[in-house]
Structure formats: C-alpha cells, structure tokens
Design an enzyme around this catalytic site. Structure first.
Site, short mmCIF file in Angstrom:
data_model
loop_
_atom_site.label_atom_id
_atom_site.label_comp_id
_atom_site.label_asym_id
_atom_site.label_seq_id
_atom_site.Cartn_x
_atom_site.Cartn_y
_atom_site.Cartn_z
N ARG A 18 0.83 -1.22 0.00
CA ARG A 18 0.00 0.00 0.00
C ARG A 18 0.86 1.25 0.00
NH1 ARG A 18 -3.68 1.12 4.41
NH2 ARG A 18 -2.10 0.08 5.63
N ASN A 36 -6.25 -2.28 1.83
CA ASN A 36 -6.19 -3.72 2.09
C ASN A 36 -7.62 -4.23 2.26
OD1 ASN A 36 -3.40 -3.94 2.10
ND2 ASN A 36 -3.21 -3.80 4.31
#
Length: 91
Positions: A18, A36
């Site tokens: 990320r 996520n």
C-alpha cells in the site's frame, strides 16, 4: 480522464504494498485510493488525465511496487467514480 479499479492478489499485504503504491501514485500524479481488503487482496481506485501515465501506473502495480511483494493477478476494470483530489491509503 481515465479511471480504473484494480484488485491485486498475491503477496500484497504485510509487505509495504500500500505504501509503495501510495508513493508511486504521488510520483506519477495519480489520484485515488489504495486499501487492504479482508480477503487478502489490495484494491486500488486510480484516475489520471493522461492515458500513458495510467498505463505506466498499471504496469508498475502489476510488477509490484515493492520488492517484498508479488502480484500474481491484477484485475483492471474501467470505472466511473467521483473525482479524487489526491491519493490516499485507507485502512
């Protein structure tokens, strides 16, 4: 404006995926989000005024923006969502 939704699967959680996506998006001027998901995937909503920039972003996501991750499959679909002002990481 080009807008896409991507779902990345593979080794994409717990490896800085990320954050690396966030850094890459900011470097390229991409706006959107990265998140996520509970199923172990990472979802990305991305928009760019430039087709070539979006193609570069997708290519680098497909190759994994972090050396610790691995993208086994990347689903990319054209999307129609509200415009973003920046790129952000979501929980």
């Amino acid at each position: 404006m080009k807008k896409v939704t991507m779902i990345a699967s593979g080794k994409v959680q717990g490896v800085g995926f990320r954050y690396a996506t966030f850094q890459l998006a900011n470097k390229l001027g991409i706006k959107g989000t990265v998140k996520n998901e509970l199923d172990g995937t990472v979802s990305i909503q991305a928009q760019s005024d430039e087709t070539l920039t979006m193609q570069t972003f997708i290519k680098q996501i497909r190759q994994s923006p972090t050396r610790f991750g691995r993208v086994d499959y990347l689903d990319v679909t054209l999307a129609n969502f509200s415009d973003f002002d920046d790129f952000s990481m979501l929980n």
